[in-house]
Structure formats: C-alpha cells, structure tokens
Design a protein around this motif. Sequence first.
Motif, PDB file in Angstrom:
ATOM      1  N   GLY A  69       0.726  -1.095  -0.006  1.00 17.55           N
ATOM      2  CA  GLY A  69      -0.066  -0.061  -0.034  1.00 17.55           C
ATOM      3  C   GLY A  69       0.924   1.382   0.051  1.00 17.55           C
ATOM      4  N   PHE A  70       0.170   2.247  -0.520  1.00 17.97           N
ATOM      5  CA  PHE A  70       1.019   3.717  -0.380  1.00 17.97           C
ATOM      6  C   PHE A  70       0.057   4.727  -0.376  1.00 17.97           C
ATOM      7  CE2 PHE A  70       0.332   2.932  -4.838  1.00 17.97           C
ATOM      8  CZ  PHE A  70       0.139   4.361  -5.363  1.00 17.97           C
ATOM      9  N   PRO A 102      -1.936   0.612  12.465  1.00 15.78           N
ATOM     10  CA  PRO A 102      -0.757   1.472  12.951  1.00 15.78           C
ATOM     11  C   PRO A 102      -1.108   2.974  12.787  1.00 15.78           C
ATOM     12  CG  PRO A 102      -0.049  -0.346  10.908  1.00 15.78           C
ATOM     13  CD  PRO A 102      -1.486  -0.177  10.897  1.00 15.78           C
ATOM     14  N   GLY A 103      -0.237   3.764  13.438  1.00 16.23           N
ATOM     15  CA  GLY A 103      -0.024   5.202  13.414  1.00 16.23           C
ATOM     16  C   GLY A 103       1.324   5.135  12.426  1.00 16.23           C
ATOM     17  N   PRO A 104       1.879   6.471  12.511  1.00 13.12           N
ATOM     18  CA  PRO A 104       3.129   6.580  11.885  1.00 13.12           C
ATOM     19  C   PRO A 104       4.413   5.517  12.430  1.00 13.12           C
ATOM     20  CG  PRO A 104       2.297   8.599  12.560  1.00 13.12           C
ATOM     21  CD  PRO A 104       1.588   7.626  13.163  1.00 13.12           C
ATOM     22  N   THR A 105       4.974   5.009  11.293  1.00 15.69           N
ATOM     23  CA  THR A 105       5.741   3.726  11.533  1.00 15.69           C
ATOM     24  C   THR A 105       6.961   4.022  10.656  1.00 15.69           C
ATOM     25  OG1 THR A 105       3.842   2.313  12.011  1.00 15.69           O
ATOM     26  CG2 THR A 105       5.851   1.305  11.659  1.00 15.69           C
ATOM     27  N   GLU A 106       8.261   3.724  11.231  1.00 11.12           N
ATOM     28  CA  GLU A 106       9.226   3.862  10.534  1.00 11.12           C
ATOM     29  C   GLU A 106       9.617   3.048   9.334  1.00 11.12           C
ATOM     30  OE1 GLU A 106      12.297   4.062  13.634  1.00 11.12           O
ATOM     31  OE2 GLU A 106      11.073   5.895  14.750  1.00 11.12           O
ATOM     32  N   THR A 107       9.135   3.628   8.226  1.00  8.84           N
ATOM     33  CA  THR A 107       9.383   2.604   7.243  1.00  8.84           C
ATOM     34  C   THR A 107       9.665   3.413   5.687  1.00  8.84           C
ATOM     35  OG1 THR A 107       7.052   2.575   6.252  1.00  8.84           O
ATOM     36  CG2 THR A 107       7.670   0.942   7.747  1.00  8.84           C
ATOM     37  N   GLU A 108       9.650   3.013   4.756  1.00 10.40           N
ATOM     38  CA  GLU A 108       9.833   3.778   3.365  1.00 10.40           C
ATOM     39  C   GLU A 108       8.420   4.484   3.148  1.00 10.40           C
ATOM     40  OE1 GLU A 108      11.069   1.235   0.239  1.00 10.40           O
ATOM     41  OE2 GLU A 108      12.799   0.568   1.519  1.00 10.40           O
ATOM     42  N   PHE A 109       7.412   4.442   3.784  1.00  4.71           N
ATOM     43  CA  PHE A 109       6.008   5.007   3.538  1.00  4.71           C
ATOM     44  C   PHE A 109       6.191   6.740   3.385  1.00  4.71           C
ATOM     45  CE2 PHE A 109       2.202   6.925   4.695  1.00  4.71           C
ATOM     46  CZ  PHE A 109       1.227   6.340   4.125  1.00  4.71           C
ATOM     47  N   PHE A 110       6.870   7.342   3.971  1.00  7.29           N
ATOM     48  CA  PHE A 110       6.647   8.574   4.018  1.00  7.29           C
ATOM     49  C   PHE A 110       7.426   9.080   2.869  1.00  7.29           C
ATOM     50  CE2 PHE A 110       5.424   7.603   8.333  1.00  7.29           C
ATOM     51  CZ  PHE A 110       4.341   8.533   8.460  1.00  7.29           C
ATOM     52  N   ALA A 111       8.664   8.534   2.546  1.00 10.54           N
ATOM     53  CA  ALA A 111       9.290   9.052   1.289  1.00 10.54           C
ATOM     54  C   ALA A 111       8.729   8.688  -0.061  1.00 10.54           C
ATOM     55  CB  ALA A 111      10.721   7.830   1.340  1.00 10.54           C
ATOM     56  N   ALA A 166       5.251   8.865  -0.127  1.00  7.36           N
ATOM     57  CA  ALA A 166       4.138   9.657   0.003  1.00  7.36           C
ATOM     58  C   ALA A 166       4.539  10.970  -0.442  1.00  7.36           C
ATOM     59  CB  ALA A 166       3.469   9.333   1.343  1.00  7.36           C
ATOM     60  N   GLY A 167       5.937  11.285  -0.158  1.00  7.47           N
ATOM     61  CA  GLY A 167       6.306  12.474  -0.601  1.00  7.47           C
ATOM     62  C   GLY A 167       6.292  13.909   0.418  1.00  7.47           C
ATOM     63  N   SER A 168       5.990  13.153   1.743  1.00  5.49           N
ATOM     64  CA  SER A 168       5.970  14.352   2.770  1.00  5.49           C
ATOM     65  C   SER A 168       6.010  13.625   4.098  1.00  5.49           C
ATOM     66  CB  SER A 168       4.762  15.145   2.888  1.00  5.49           C
ATOM     67  OG  SER A 168       4.881  16.015   3.920  1.00  5.49           O
ATOM     68  N   GLU A 169       6.550  14.281   5.065  1.00 13.06           N
ATOM     69  CA  GLU A 169       6.611  13.985   6.461  1.00 13.06           C
ATOM     70  C   GLU A 169       5.531  14.753   7.217  1.00 13.06           C
ATOM     71  OE1 GLU A 169       9.848  12.306   8.479  1.00 13.06           O
ATOM     72  OE2 GLU A 169      10.490  10.928   6.441  1.00 13.06           O
ATOM     73  N   THR A 170       5.061  15.592   6.708  1.00  6.05           N
ATOM     74  CA  THR A 170       4.289  16.718   7.470  1.00  6.05           C
ATOM     75  C   THR A 170       3.120  15.850   8.354  1.00  6.05           C
ATOM     76  OG1 THR A 170       2.636  17.219   5.658  1.00  6.05           O
ATOM     77  CG2 THR A 170       4.765  18.805   6.044  1.00  6.05           C
ATOM     78  N   PHE A 171       2.589  14.865   7.716  1.00  7.09           N
ATOM     79  CA  PHE A 171       1.560  14.288   8.318  1.00  7.09           C
ATOM     80  C   PHE A 171       1.850  13.083   9.225  1.00  7.09           C
ATOM     81  CE2 PHE A 171       2.051  12.581   4.186  1.00  7.09           C
ATOM     82  CZ  PHE A 171       2.050  11.069   4.315  1.00  7.09           C
ATOM     83  N   LYS A 172       3.151  13.054   9.584  1.00  2.00           N
ATOM     84  CA  LYS A 172       3.897  12.197  10.602  1.00  2.00           C
ATOM     85  C   LYS A 172       3.383  12.651  12.181  1.00  2.00           C
ATOM     86  CE  LYS A 172       8.094   9.353  10.332  1.00  2.00           C
ATOM     87  NZ  LYS A 172       9.361   9.629   9.893  1.00  2.00           N
TER      88      LYS A 172
END
Length: 257
Positions: free
Chosen positions: A89-90, A181-190, A192-198
């Motif tokens: 998923g992404f 899950p909530g925010p989890t340290e994976t490649e997901f945010f890269a 998705a193109g942003s970390e603002t919603f972490k």
Amino acid sequence: MPGAIVITGASSGIGAGFARRYAARGHDVVLVARRADRLEALAEELRGLHRIDATVLAVDLTDPAAPAAIAAELAQRGIRPAGLVNSAGFGTASAFADEDAARVAAEVQVNVLALTLLTRELLPDLIAARGVLVNVSSNAGHQPLPGLAVYAATKAYVTSLTEAIWQETRGTGLTVLALCPGPTETEFFAVAGSETFKVGASKTVDDVLDEAFDALDSSDPSPVRTVGAANRVQGWVARVSPRRLRLFVAARAVGGS
Ligand SMILES: NC(=O)c1ccc[n+]([C@@H]2O[C@H](COP(=O)([O-])OP(=O)(O)OC[C@H]3O[C@@H](n4cnc5c(N)ncnc54)[C@H](OP(=O)(O)O)[C@@H]3O)[C@@H](O)[C@H]2O)c1
C-alpha cells in the motif's frame, strides 16, 4: 509444518517484518511485491535462518489481473495458503485537486482493489486451513484526512471490509484482523512525498508487529487493532466527534487545509 503465509508488500517495512516473524514461527512464506531483488534477498535470508520455503512472486499490484494471477501461480506451484497478509500500500501527500489522476488510480488499485480481490481469491483456502487474514489498514482510516484524502478513504474501506469479513467468518476458525498502525518508521513517508502528516511519536516495525501478534495470538481476537495507546484514544475521539470538529482537528494535525 504450519501452512504457507502469503505476504504482499514484503519487500519493505511492515510486510517484510511480517515475513520475518512468520518464517521464525516455522511458516513457509510467499513474498509479493514489485522489487524482485529485495524479495530474493529476503527469501535467501529466511531460508538460511529457518528451515522454511520462501517463494518470490514479483508482481505489480496495479495490474488488475494480479490477484487472479497470484492465485493461479500458487495453485500451479501446489501452495495452499494458510495465511494472507495484505501489507502492500502507499499514500500520497497532496490536496485532492492537485493529485495526479494516474497516481490516484494506482493508489486505489493497490490499497483497495488488489487487497479485496486477492482476499476473495484466497479466502476459501484460508478458511479451510483455519488460518489467518491480516489486512494492514491504518490509523488514517479512523477519520477523513484533508491533504491525504484518497489514502485515508482507502484505509477506511480496508477497515470496513475486514470487519465485515471478521463477522462473516465467525465460527470458521479463521482469524481476521484489520491492523491499524499510526506513523511507523518505513519507506512509507518517502513514497508519500512528505513527512508533515507524521503526527505523534513514530513506532518501529517491531513495535507494530508486537501489537499485531498480541492481537492475533489472543484466544478471541478483535476485528481491529489500532497500534499504540495514544492512537487508540485519538481514533476513538475521532469516531465520536462531530464531523466539522474532527475535520478541523485532522486538517491541523496533518498540515492540510
Ligand atoms: N509506515 C506507516 O506510517 C504506516 C502507517 C499506517 C499504515 N501503513 C500501511 O502499512 C502498509 C505497509 O507500508 P509500509 O509502512 O511498510 O511502507 P513501505 O516500506 O513503503 O512498504 C510498502 C510495500 O508496498 C509495496 N507496494 C507498493 N506498491 C506496490 C505495487 N504496485 N505492487 C506491489 N507491491 C507494492 C512495496 O513494494 P515494491 O515497491 O517493491 O513494489 C512495499 O513492499 C501499507 O498498506 C501502509 O498503508 C503504514
């Protein structure tokens, strides 16, 4: 020997973590994602560490034919799955009006359609095996998220679908779980193109898997496990809040408008 577990999204993050945990428990695993080199490396690692079979299926789940093709490939190889973990998923960090239409279609295809149709393909085998179905949903599915609208909507769908399957299969011996899950340290945010919603403290993949297996190993698992106490409280508040209030709060929390 316990049955084989099919894991989508096994080339990275939470899916790779599930593969490692199930292999350590003695299950054969079928690793599904696009990046064949990653899957082959993981398969080799797991075969070396545990006395299990690891099968690699390099598949692009944006292909509408992928779920049926995976089922046919399993049948052809004589693999009857006892478990399915839909982790592929992404998300896309963007205002909806600015989203690229092809990326929206791919996101819905992977997060929603591929998950639904692969589940439908394999469910009879999972029930026959009194096995396990884990759909990796998200805390993002507990409320709409301006700035991540499509992603949150796909995850609301995943949780809803999984809860209904949980009820429909009560008494069959199948364990069904929507993992949120909530925010989890994976490649997901890269991706998705942003970390603002972490929003809030990030968990590790191991934290997420500890909670997942705590839920799966319980004698009467609930249909949904939200990972982390703070996320459980936030999800509950979002569900009981007036719609305008929860949208206002969600927009500010994720940096949307
Ligand atoms: N990380 C978080 O904060 C978080 C929070 C809540 C929920 N989740 C959910 O957790 C699940 C796993 O994500 P993650 O955090 O582990 O992120 P990740 O590290 O980016 O992993 C995503 C996985 O999905 C696979 N995938 C993506 N598009 C695909 C496609 N078209 N065909 C086949 N496989 C595809 C990727 O494999 P390839 O690129 O090799 O194809 C990869 O293995 C997702 O459903 C995500 O929505 C993540």
